[in-house]
Enzyme design. Sequence first.
Site, PDB file in Angstrom:
ATOM      1  N   SER A 150      -6.766   5.786  -3.916  1.00  0.00           N
ATOM      2  CA  SER A 150      -5.314   5.671  -3.963  1.00  0.00           C
ATOM      3  C   SER A 150      -4.919   4.233  -3.661  1.00  0.00           C
ATOM      4  CB  SER A 150      -4.688   6.600  -2.920  1.00  0.00           C
ATOM      5  OG  SER A 150      -3.304   6.329  -2.757  1.00  0.00           O
ATOM      6  N   TYR A 163      -4.597   9.333   6.018  1.00  0.00           N
ATOM      7  CA  TYR A 163      -4.883   9.309   4.577  1.00  0.00           C
ATOM      8  C   TYR A 163      -5.161   7.881   4.119  1.00  0.00           C
ATOM      9  CZ  TYR A 163      -4.145   9.917  -0.462  1.00  0.00           C
ATOM     10  OH  TYR A 163      -4.301   9.929  -1.826  1.00  0.00           O
TER      11      TYR A 163
END
Length: 261
Positions: A150, A163
């Site tokens: 990501s 995350y």
Amino acid sequence: MSERGLCGIVTGSASGLGAASAGLLAKDGARLVINYSKSQLEAEVTAEVCRNAGAAEVVIVQGDVSRDEDCRKIVAAAAPWGKLDVLINNAGTTKHVPHHSLEGLSAEDFQHIYSVNAIGPYQMIRAARPLLEASAKIFGVAAAVVNVSSVAGISGYGSSVAYVASKGALNAMTLSLAKALAPAIRVNTVCPGYIDTPWYTKGCGEARAKQVRDATAAKVPLKIASSAEDIAQLVYFLASSASSNMTGECVRMDAGLHLIW
């Protein structure tokens, strides 16, 4: 190695980006292992879509990539093919917590998110290594690992600090494993921005998901909210022979989001 007839594993492929990536491989007549952790029904739908798209064979395997024994079970499903040309590490998880809310994340949250997002891909690569190396030996070109990370791992901003940290770790691990596994296996990573998939809706609800989708499309330079199919094109490129000279790359695809941060 031609894409036609390749053998691949896509983790977390019951829906979203994993399903879209499997669908593109299926069009080449691939043999595929579809993996899911919770939703068997969604996995069966993905498998049927892949069969209809032209997949030569589709096997569905339940497994949580945070568990090494499950990773080995997923890879074992491809063992009868004698090789593995492509491994797409797409399975991921998060917890939606504002970055300023430091009390919102526990050590257990960090451990769970890391175990899926960083340790999971490592365990999958370790389990798949013999089959990936067998592919390289047969065809004389490197087999492909594609990790799905990501832009959060680059920008420092995402659904939670845990995350972000897990995706940063995955990006760094891509570099390390690309060095360690060459020349038989090449390892690259996709770093998407926002993707309009059910994964986000499940995490924060339909109303919030629509709000984020609309806000993202309004603010990014390209004025679009990327779909799973958009990002799957990049995953497919890194899995294919078209990228045979690439390894150790973290490729961002975020509709220009990084330009405004």
